[in-house]
Design a protein around this motif. Structure first.
Motif, PDB file in Angstrom:
ATOM      1  N   ALA A 117      22.107 -26.556  23.181  1.00  0.00           N
ATOM      2  CA  ALA A 117      22.358 -25.886  21.802  1.00  0.00           C
ATOM      3  C   ALA A 117      20.913 -25.173  21.634  1.00  0.00           C
ATOM      4  N   GLY A 118      20.042 -25.270  22.389  1.00  0.00           N
ATOM      5  CA  GLY A 118      18.625 -24.526  21.845  1.00  0.00           C
ATOM      6  C   GLY A 118      17.664 -25.629  20.804  1.00  0.00           C
ATOM      7  N   VAL A 119      18.094 -26.630  20.657  1.00  0.00           N
ATOM      8  CA  VAL A 119      17.300 -27.258  19.745  1.00  0.00           C
ATOM      9  C   VAL A 119      16.069 -27.694  20.100  1.00  0.00           C
ATOM     10  N   MET A 120      15.989 -28.310  21.326  1.00  0.00           N
ATOM     11  CA  MET A 120      14.559 -28.585  21.698  1.00  0.00           C
ATOM     12  C   MET A 120      13.806 -27.453  22.375  1.00  0.00           C
ATOM     13  N   GLY A 121      14.407 -26.356  22.646  1.00  0.00           N
ATOM     14  CA  GLY A 121      13.740 -25.371  23.033  1.00  0.00           C
ATOM     15  C   GLY A 121      13.090 -24.311  21.754  1.00  0.00           C
ATOM     16  N   GLY A 122      13.894 -24.771  20.704  1.00  0.00           N
ATOM     17  CA  GLY A 122      13.364 -24.011  19.306  1.00  0.00           C
ATOM     18  C   GLY A 122      12.154 -24.598  18.950  1.00  0.00           C
ATOM     19  N   ILE A 123      12.220 -26.079  19.155  1.00  0.00           N
ATOM     20  CA  ILE A 123      10.957 -27.050  18.634  1.00  0.00           C
ATOM     21  C   ILE A 123       9.851 -26.669  19.497  1.00  0.00           C
ATOM     22  N   ALA A 124      10.094 -26.731  20.820  1.00  0.00           N
ATOM     23  CA  ALA A 124       9.070 -26.372  21.750  1.00  0.00           C
ATOM     24  C   ALA A 124       8.398 -24.808  21.497  1.00  0.00           C
ATOM     25  N   GLU A 125       9.485 -23.879  21.346  1.00  0.00           N
ATOM     26  CA  GLU A 125       8.583 -22.627  21.300  1.00  0.00           C
ATOM     27  C   GLU A 125       7.954 -22.624  19.572  1.00  0.00           C
TER      28      GLU A 125
END
Length: 71
Positions: free
Chosen positions: A16-24
């Protein structure tokens, strides 16, 4: 790209992009964050990481794309 607040990533997503958003947001490696999240979730009693991920999926807004048009 949005620089303030948390959002679900449009480019760094696996589910869902949750971890990617936090990482960005914090300038971290998304894959390393995913591995740490899974390890912490597995080592916790009752897998509360799955519940946390689902809540973040519902609460975090999707990343807004900025479209640039040549006029």
């Amino acid at each position: 790209m949005q620089t303030k607040g948390l959002y679900r990533s449009d480019s760094q997503h696996m589910i869902a992009g949750v971890m990617g958003g936090i990482a960005e947001r914090f300038g971290w490696n998304a894959n390393l964050l995913r591995i740490v999240f899974v390890l912490v979730s597995i080592s916790s009693a009752g897998f509360p990481g799955i519940l946390v991920y689902l809540v973040l999926w519902l609460v975090m807004p999707k990343q807004k794309r900025v479209e640039l048009y040549n006029s």
